[in-house]
Design a protein around this motif. Structure first.
Motif, PDB file in Angstrom:
ATOM      1  N   HIS A 178     -15.168 -18.339 -39.008  1.00 57.04           N
ATOM      2  CA  HIS A 178     -14.776 -16.981 -38.627  1.00 57.04           C
ATOM      3  C   HIS A 178     -15.469 -15.970 -39.545  1.00 57.04           C
ATOM      4  O   HIS A 178     -15.983 -14.937 -39.091  1.00 57.04           O
ATOM      5  N   ILE A 179     -15.454 -16.275 -40.834  1.00 59.70           N
ATOM      6  CA  ILE A 179     -16.068 -15.367 -41.812  1.00 59.70           C
ATOM      7  C   ILE A 179     -17.573 -15.267 -41.582  1.00 59.70           C
ATOM      8  O   ILE A 179     -18.159 -14.176 -41.664  1.00 59.70           O
ATOM      9  N   ALA A 180     -18.208 -16.390 -41.238  1.00 56.48           N
ATOM     10  CA  ALA A 180     -19.649 -16.384 -40.992  1.00 56.48           C
ATOM     11  C   ALA A 180     -20.008 -15.500 -39.806  1.00 56.48           C
ATOM     12  O   ALA A 180     -21.026 -14.787 -39.823  1.00 56.48           O
ATOM     13  N   VAL A 181     -19.168 -15.504 -38.782  1.00 55.57           N
ATOM     14  CA  VAL A 181     -19.433 -14.686 -37.594  1.00 55.57           C
ATOM     15  C   VAL A 181     -19.239 -13.208 -37.900  1.00 55.57           C
ATOM     16  O   VAL A 181     -20.053 -12.355 -37.514  1.00 55.57           O
ATOM     17  N   VAL A 182     -18.159 -12.886 -38.625  1.00 56.54           N
ATOM     18  CA  VAL A 182     -17.847 -11.477 -38.914  1.00 56.54           C
ATOM     19  C   VAL A 182     -18.795 -10.911 -39.967  1.00 56.54           C
ATOM     20  O   VAL A 182     -19.243  -9.759 -39.866  1.00 56.54           O
ATOM     21  N   GLY A 183     -19.073 -11.692 -41.001  1.00 51.75           N
ATOM     22  CA  GLY A 183     -20.028 -11.226 -42.009  1.00 51.75           C
ATOM     23  C   GLY A 183     -19.502 -11.199 -43.423  1.00 51.75           C
ATOM     24  O   GLY A 183     -20.275 -11.326 -44.367  1.00 51.75           O
ATOM     25  N   SER A 184     -18.185 -11.010 -43.600  1.00 50.85           N
ATOM     26  CA  SER A 184     -17.633 -11.034 -44.954  1.00 50.85           C
ATOM     27  C   SER A 184     -16.173 -11.459 -44.900  1.00 50.85           C
ATOM     28  O   SER A 184     -15.476 -11.221 -43.905  1.00 50.85           O
ATOM     29  N   LEU A 185     -15.722 -12.067 -45.988  1.00 53.94           N
ATOM     30  CA  LEU A 185     -14.330 -12.518 -46.061  1.00 53.94           C
ATOM     31  C   LEU A 185     -13.381 -11.332 -45.967  1.00 53.94           C
ATOM     32  O   LEU A 185     -12.404 -11.357 -45.213  1.00 53.94           O
ATOM     33  N   GLU A 186     -13.665 -10.290 -46.752  1.00 53.44           N
ATOM     34  CA  GLU A 186     -12.759  -9.139 -46.798  1.00 53.44           C
ATOM     35  C   GLU A 186     -12.624  -8.472 -45.428  1.00 53.44           C
ATOM     36  O   GLU A 186     -11.518  -8.129 -44.999  1.00 53.44           O
ATOM     37  N   GLU A 187     -13.737  -8.285 -44.736  1.00 54.20           N
ATOM     38  CA  GLU A 187     -13.695  -7.638 -43.419  1.00 54.20           C
ATOM     39  C   GLU A 187     -12.926  -8.498 -42.424  1.00 54.20           C
ATOM     40  O   GLU A 187     -12.159  -7.978 -41.605  1.00 54.20           O
ATOM     41  N   THR A 188     -13.091  -9.801 -42.494  1.00 51.61           N
ATOM     42  CA  THR A 188     -12.409 -10.701 -41.578  1.00 51.61           C
ATOM     43  C   THR A 188     -10.904 -10.650 -41.800  1.00 51.61           C
ATOM     44  O   THR A 188     -10.123 -10.550 -40.842  1.00 51.61           O
ATOM     45  N   VAL A 189     -10.480 -10.701 -43.058  1.00 55.74           N
ATOM     46  CA  VAL A 189      -9.048 -10.691 -43.367  1.00 55.74           C
ATOM     47  C   VAL A 189      -8.427  -9.346 -43.000  1.00 55.74           C
ATOM     48  O   VAL A 189      -7.355  -9.287 -42.395  1.00 55.74           O
ATOM     49  N   ARG A 190      -9.097  -8.262 -43.344  1.00 59.52           N
ATOM     50  CA  ARG A 190      -8.560  -6.936 -43.013  1.00 59.52           C
ATOM     51  C   ARG A 190      -8.405  -6.769 -41.505  1.00 59.52           C
ATOM     52  O   ARG A 190      -7.404  -6.230 -41.024  1.00 59.52           O
ATOM     53  N   GLY A 191      -9.384  -7.242 -40.758  1.00 60.06           N
ATOM     54  CA  GLY A 191      -9.303  -7.127 -39.309  1.00 60.06           C
ATOM     55  C   GLY A 191      -8.113  -7.880 -38.751  1.00 60.06           C
ATOM     56  O   GLY A 191      -7.419  -7.385 -37.848  1.00 60.06           O
TER      57      GLY A 191
END
Length: 288
Positions: A178-191
């Motif tokens: 999931h993180i690889a698709v979104v681009g960053s751990l922080e952005e993925t978790v916040r979303g």
């Protein structure tokens, strides 16, 4: 997952009907049990007993009985022991008597199910015993055979595990893909947090330096993947009780105790459903 009192091995009445119908259709085909039809008189009655052949934790006895009842509603069944009980080799489980052809036709589906679920419960109990006294809880996973998840998770629960996600819609678990698709751990978790699903947001981390960014972004639970005991102790100290921690990845009976003693709250083991051997259980007919 909570299972109501009216369920059989976690299956509600509609799901139970579908399970029995699908399994029997697979085994009987269009022509039915030809061997029994040409060798056993239609008026023949049989008496039999289901027995263990090795020490087991029993799981799925009511489901096994349901196969016999489906083919012979008048079959007499005496259940001698309930699910969750530890049995020695040679212990009787169920006594049956009824229509001979029907009993022979139901035998394989009933035994396959009972052997498979008892195998899962037996292996699960071994893992539970390994971490006894640590305060850590054993979780199962979604590593189940397609179509059998409900009954396999019932079996792991019978063995003493706690069910984790039953489906993809009852929990959020952000993994590396999931993180690889979104681009960053922080952005993925916040979303995930901002989506407002009401579901707990769990995040998989495989490095210590991912923990603080995950927590800062709103993670409510961490899954520490493939971390050894030393790194897990470091993770537990860093988190300091702010969120629950689950350990996962390659955990075996030989390693689970050391993992649990690091202070993690949960340890998940896919092999309890994915790799359990079928328990040795047989059906013996009364030859008299």
């Amino acid at each position: 997952m909570t299972v109501g009192s009216g369920s059989v091995a976690g299956l509600d009445p509609a799901a139970l009907d579908l399970f029995l119908s699908t399994a029997l259709a697979e085994d009987l085909g269009e022509g039915g049990d030809v061997t029994s039809a040409v060798t056993v008189r239609d008026d023949a009655c049989l008496a039999a007993e289901i027995n263990t052949r090795e020490p087991i934790v029993l799981a799925g006895v009511a489901l096994a009985e349901a196969f016999f009842r489906r083919l012979d509603p008048d079959v007499a069944i005496e259940r001698l022991v309930e699910d969750g009980v530890c049995l020695d080799a040679g212990a009787p489980v169920v006594r049956l008597s009824g229509h001979g052809r029907s009993m022979l036709s139901a035998e394989r589906c009933a035994l396959n199910t009972l052997q498979h679920l008892s195998g899962i419960a037996t292996l699960t109990r071994r893992y539970v015993e390994e971490i006894k006294g640590t305060g850590c809880t054993l979780l199962d996973t979604r590593k189940t055979i397609p179509g059998l998840r409900v009954v396999e998770k019932y079996a792991s629960r019978t063995g003493g595990a706690t069910n984790h996600r039953m489906r993809l819609d009852d929990g959020i678990l952000i993994k590396d893909n999931h993180i690889a698709v979104v681009g960053s751990l922080e952005e993925t978790v916040r979303g995930a947090c901002e989506a407002g699903t009401g579901l707990e947001v769990q995040v998989e981390v495989d490095r210590i330096d991912q923990i603080e960014p995950a927590l800062a972004a709103g993670a409510q639970r961490l899954l520490c993947d493939n971390m050894g005991p030393e790194r897990l102790r470091e993770a537990v100290a860093l988190v300091a009780g702010r969120v629950p921690i689950e350990a996962s990845g390659g955990i075996t009976l030989d390693t689970i105790r050391a993992i649990a003693e690091t202070g993690v709250d949960f340890v998940s083991v896919g092999r309890i459903t994915q790799s359990a051997s079928a328990a040795d259980i047989g059906l013996d007919y009364d030859k008299t």
